[in-house]
Design a protein around this motif. Sequence first.
Motif, PDB file in Angstrom:
ATOM      1  N   GLY B 270       0.396  -0.899  -0.124  1.00 44.06           N
ATOM      2  CA  GLY B 270       1.086   0.229   0.162  1.00 44.06           C
ATOM      3  C   GLY B 270       0.795   1.280  -0.264  1.00 44.06           C
ATOM      4  O   GLY B 270      -0.220   2.302   0.951  1.00 44.06           O
ATOM      5  N   ARG B 272       2.855   2.427   1.870  1.00 44.51           N
ATOM      6  CA  ARG B 272       2.123   3.267   3.248  1.00 44.51           C
ATOM      7  C   ARG B 272       3.768   3.913   3.733  1.00 44.51           C
ATOM      8  O   ARG B 272       3.869   5.480   4.024  1.00 44.51           O
ATOM      9  N   SER B 273       4.523   3.244   3.843  1.00 43.72           N
ATOM     10  CA  SER B 273       6.047   4.226   4.272  1.00 43.72           C
ATOM     11  C   SER B 273       6.486   5.062   3.217  1.00 43.72           C
ATOM     12  O   SER B 273       6.976   6.120   3.744  1.00 43.72           O
ATOM     13  N   THR B 275       4.427   6.955   2.514  1.00 42.96           N
ATOM     14  CA  THR B 275       3.414   8.678   2.641  1.00 42.96           C
ATOM     15  C   THR B 275       3.915   9.245   4.019  1.00 42.96           C
ATOM     16  O   THR B 275       3.970  10.333   4.317  1.00 42.96           O
ATOM     17  N   LEU B 276       4.248   7.660   4.617  1.00 43.83           N
ATOM     18  CA  LEU B 276       5.344   8.806   6.406  1.00 43.83           C
ATOM     19  C   LEU B 276       5.427   9.542   5.399  1.00 43.83           C
ATOM     20  O   LEU B 276       5.975  10.638   6.827  1.00 43.83           O
ATOM     21  N   ARG B 277       6.456  10.390   4.563  1.00 45.91           N
ATOM     22  CA  ARG B 277       7.758  11.721   4.144  1.00 45.91           C
ATOM     23  C   ARG B 277       6.352  12.743   3.922  1.00 45.91           C
ATOM     24  O   ARG B 277       6.919  13.730   3.071  1.00 45.91           O
TER      25      ARG B 277
END
Lengths: 380, 279
Positions: B270, B272-273, B275-277
């Motif tokens: 997904g 996801r990692s 979008t952390l940034r």
Amino acid sequence: MSSVQNAAADARPAAGPAGRAGGVATGTADRSGAAVSLRGLTRIFGDVRALDGFDLDITPGELVALLGPSGCGKTTALRVLAGFERPDAGTVTVDGVDISRVPVDRRDMGMVFQSYSLFPTMNALDNVAFGLRMRHQPARQRRARAQELLDLVGLPELARRYPHQMSGGQQQRVALARALAIEPRVLLLDEPLSALDAKVREQLRDEIRRLQLSLGITTVFVTHDQEEALSLADRVGVMRSGILEQCAPPAELYGRPATPFVASFVGTMNRLPGVVEAGGRVTVDGRVLPVDGVVPAAGTVVDVLIRPEALEIEAAADGASVVVVTTFRGGSTRLTVRSDAGAELAVDVPTHRATELAAGVRVRVVPSPRPVLVETRAPS
Amino acid sequence: MNGQHGLRTRLTRIGVLLFAGAYFALPIVSSFLFSIKDNQANVWTAKYYTGIVGAEGFWPSLRTSLMMAVLVIGISLALMLPTMLVVHLRHPKVRQLVELVTLLPLVIPPIVLVVGVRTVLGWGPDYFAGTPTAAFLSGIQDTNLPWVLVLTYVVLAMPFTYRSLDAGLRAIDLHTQVEAARNLGAGWGTVLTRIAAPGLRGALLNASFLAFALVIGEYTIASILLFTPFPVWLVALGLDHAQLSVSVSVLSLFLTWLALLSISVIGSRGGRSATLRSV
């Protein structure tokens, strides 16, 4: 003032749930909420007039709940205010400025939705910071601000969690933080608690009220749950068929409903047959009571509307009614009483009296001598 | 009694699995064995694989097909994603009509489509001689990058793109998410790139993969229109160098599996990692 309101008022000068949270509260508490005015709003969908000349004025910092049955137009009113729907007629003004034609993304209104609306590909921190990003705030500032808001709603440790890793209550708290992060002029809550279980709903309801009071933000809360509306709002607006029947503080709404619809919709109301007398009075069960509100012509057969707690009841062997069901409700007990004619009434008595009025006991029921609302009985 | 029944059921399942596995595996294994056997010297060899890159016409045909695939994916998504969003968010009543239109390429045989295209390309440049239309009709027949194939493949990919996106849109509550984003100050461009596209990552990857597979594998239209993308080259190669042709087929199959696996991994993660940034 309710216990929630008291708690919130007490918390106002102090720090919030965490030190940083207190900073947020203080930072925005000085800001007074916006005055909102909805005038003559009409919104038509096909043959349905969802709003039909809807008027509502909200003072700065006030929390108004819109309450009504399904399809009464309460959500449409909220969506018109948010800018998702354009009214066919009427105006929306905030602090005296007409924003009827302002697009939704420029209205500066925070909204919490009924269904979980967090962005699934963003974690909690990113969700809360989204509105700030749209306002071109520098990355460091918006991260710090988003973290503060998460602290404020009591979820500081969930910053890196994704929506699917959170419970429904946690998601709605994050959604609330996201709506508050942009320091909206008006906070809009569209049945935000309806998908939650009872205990979480109650906790979040108190949390919303605490935040709303501490931030002093003008808030419109749409709900179909009258207990929620009555316990949360400064004023409750009861809607029917696209119009506002009455908007008043909860106690007034319950105690002095303006119309028979409001009387029936809010709380439980008994209907007893009566006949209007001259001089604004009505005869019911042999007792003559003053009529509140519109008085039909003398001789009109009416329904007399009486609250369960406004009926006097006593055990009497020669009484014309019998107790059929008793329902324990904490401090009070509700008795369902059936008359010999077959009509049923709800009567509230203090619980300590309920033992003498058990099911099967014959009773006499008479209305208290208070002003009553009447509704002309429809010909059968 | 129950034990016997359970054993029989298990044996049936194993039998069905073995049959299905053999049905798919046998041709592939046979092809692979055929492609690593030097029949004249009767030895195992990898020369048909090492010889692929040096085969005449391999790189030009592969480059043409890959460029077309990228363009088809880009154009398909650029057309279909906004269309699907408008249909889902604003005009749900026309969804059936759009679905019907996107089904047409499945209903109309490719041969009918290509005959129509060839006819237009045949008389068009003469009929419109001296006009920009004639220049356009000639321009889209460039053999290095046949735009006419790109545009035709966009039409052929429509049913797959539509279905992938439609399934993705039905799986998420995009309506509320879009309203939430708009309420927080996002314009439509931001909604498309930051909310809709990431939310539909899996659906977009699926649509892209299907379009890619279509372009890499389509033979009929390209051949009739006399272009030489990868599949046409592969068939031509098979006429003279059967084992080399089969080695290319096996390699293509392997690369396709690899692409599917990548999509599956990327889709499940997904992003996801990533979008952390994003904040």
